[in-house]
Design an enzyme around this catalytic site. Sequence first.
Site, PDB file in Angstrom:
ATOM      1  CD  GLU A   1     -23.161  15.065   6.754  1.00 46.35           C
ATOM      2  OE1 GLU A   1     -22.241  15.302   7.552  1.00 46.35           O
ATOM      3  OE2 GLU A   1     -23.856  13.966   6.706  1.00 46.35           O
TER       4      GLU A   1
ATOM      5  CB  VAL B   1     -30.609  26.102   9.749  1.00 49.42           C
ATOM      6  CG1 VAL B   1     -31.480  25.727   8.716  1.00 49.42           C
ATOM      7  CG2 VAL B   1     -30.301  27.464   9.808  1.00 49.42           C
ATOM      8  N   GLY B   2     -30.496  23.355  11.388  1.00 51.88           N
ATOM      9  CA  GLY B   2     -30.474  21.997  11.602  1.00 51.88           C
ATOM     10  C   GLY B   2     -31.646  21.348  12.397  1.00 51.88           C
TER      11      GLY B   2
ATOM     12  N   GLY C   1     -25.277  22.663   6.846  1.00 49.42           N
ATOM     13  CA  GLY C   1     -25.251  23.706   7.509  1.00 49.42           C
ATOM     14  C   GLY C   1     -24.983  23.772   8.901  1.00 49.42           C
TER      15      GLY C   1
ATOM     16  CB  CYS D   1     -18.130  22.226   8.173  1.00 50.11           C
ATOM     17  SG  CYS D   1     -17.806  20.839   6.953  1.00 50.11           S
TER      18      CYS D   1
END
Length: 487
Positions: free
Chosen positions: A207, A189-190, A185, A241
């Site tokens: 990722e 949020v990572g 994502g 991505c």
Amino acid sequence: MQAVVHKAREAFKSGRTLPLEFRKEQLCLLTRLLDENEEAICEALANDLRKSYTEAICFELIPLRNEVQGALQNLHNWAAAQSVSGSLLTIGTSIFTMAQPLGVCAIIGAWNYPLALTLTPLVGAIAAGNAAVLKPPEAAEYTAKLLQNLVPRYLDKELYPVLLGGADVAVELLHQRFDHIFYTGGSVVGRSIMTAAAKHLTPVTLELGGKSPCYIHNDCDLRIACRRIAWGRFINAGQTCIAPDYVVCEPALCERVVEELRAALQEYYGEDPQKSPDYGRIINSRHFKRVRGLLEGGGTVAIGGQTDEEDLYIAPTVMTNVDPEASVMQEEVFGPILPVLTLPDVEQTLNFINDREKPLVIYVFSKDQKIIKRFVNETSSGGMMANDVILHYSIDTLPFGGVGNSGTGAYHGKFSFDALSHRRACLLMNLALEGVNSVRYPPYSSKKLSWMIWLVKKRRQPPIKLLLSIFVMGVLCAILLKYAILS
């Protein structure tokens, strides 16, 4: 939530994931899931993203099937103990490494490729002998519900549960203790996931994404370059991505680049891309508004720009005269917008890239191998491609992952197995040769120290010719000795 994770842990502790035959059985069942439900999967992807049948097959199902097939073919080799060299102090002992499962993994998928980005990490988790709690992306609701329905019908229900829900479910999930967290994502949020993982010192694979640059040099075939760039940028309506996030070229090339992009887009999607069955849609209204906002200010719309919120449609768009400080250049686009920047030469392009966060991938189009090697050697990114885009994702012998702001860790093929395993160091000594080993015991002396240095010193491996010569000399000596005794 806690009960689900606890049940998965108890199932893992039972030891049933340890036999390789069990893992292979689960992987074969995953293949059956894909084969027997291909039509339903494609329908769910179409409902979520207006994803065409071809894109569903080529970008979701085929890579996933290849991952499963690769794991089935290579699992025994991946899991086999690997012997390593020791020192003179360990002569006659067994020294090796072995892969052990980590335990219970959390896998949090992404909505842009909701099937592949949820189940591909699961292939690695199964192959490595782990249990895994799956959290499909809530934004891709049709695919998420399908996975919740299908996975328990084919795979072990206790080892591989599927949880649905939004951010609140993800937060509660991260409050549980896991042995590895795998997230695909965005970087915001990572960071939250890494913070949550720190509480239990849980390893993570993140990722993420970022702004992947694409440099076009003036010596390449612009038509071919722009066809490949347009394909990579606008598949899945730009929600990829590793799509080229922006193009850099010399000022004199800009107009020609735009025209070649225009020609490619017309070839791919016709005069009105909104009517094309091959052009997707933005996932939901929230993301639609975010992407549409990137069109406002900071550049000139040279191609496209049309939007339809009711249809979640944003036309394939190319922007020129882009301000490097504009919002479209400050965040990952993750939509069908391609900014074209102009810089005078390779040197300034490299500086521009290196002054920003490390991207997930860097693309360069040139016939000059020296220029390509400069991008290889003078930049840092998760991956790198020359004269094409996207395809490195399909090669499971390459690690796929980011670096810095674009992620941590890598997967695909054996890299998935390694990421979700612990490589355990094993040294199995025996109780012989105690006289030799006594040199390491107190009381110490200079003589013992000299022996210890000699015994544990790292020695250069002798050349193969020397080893063969010693072997031949040994055989000759043995023959001569035999005849001497007989005579």
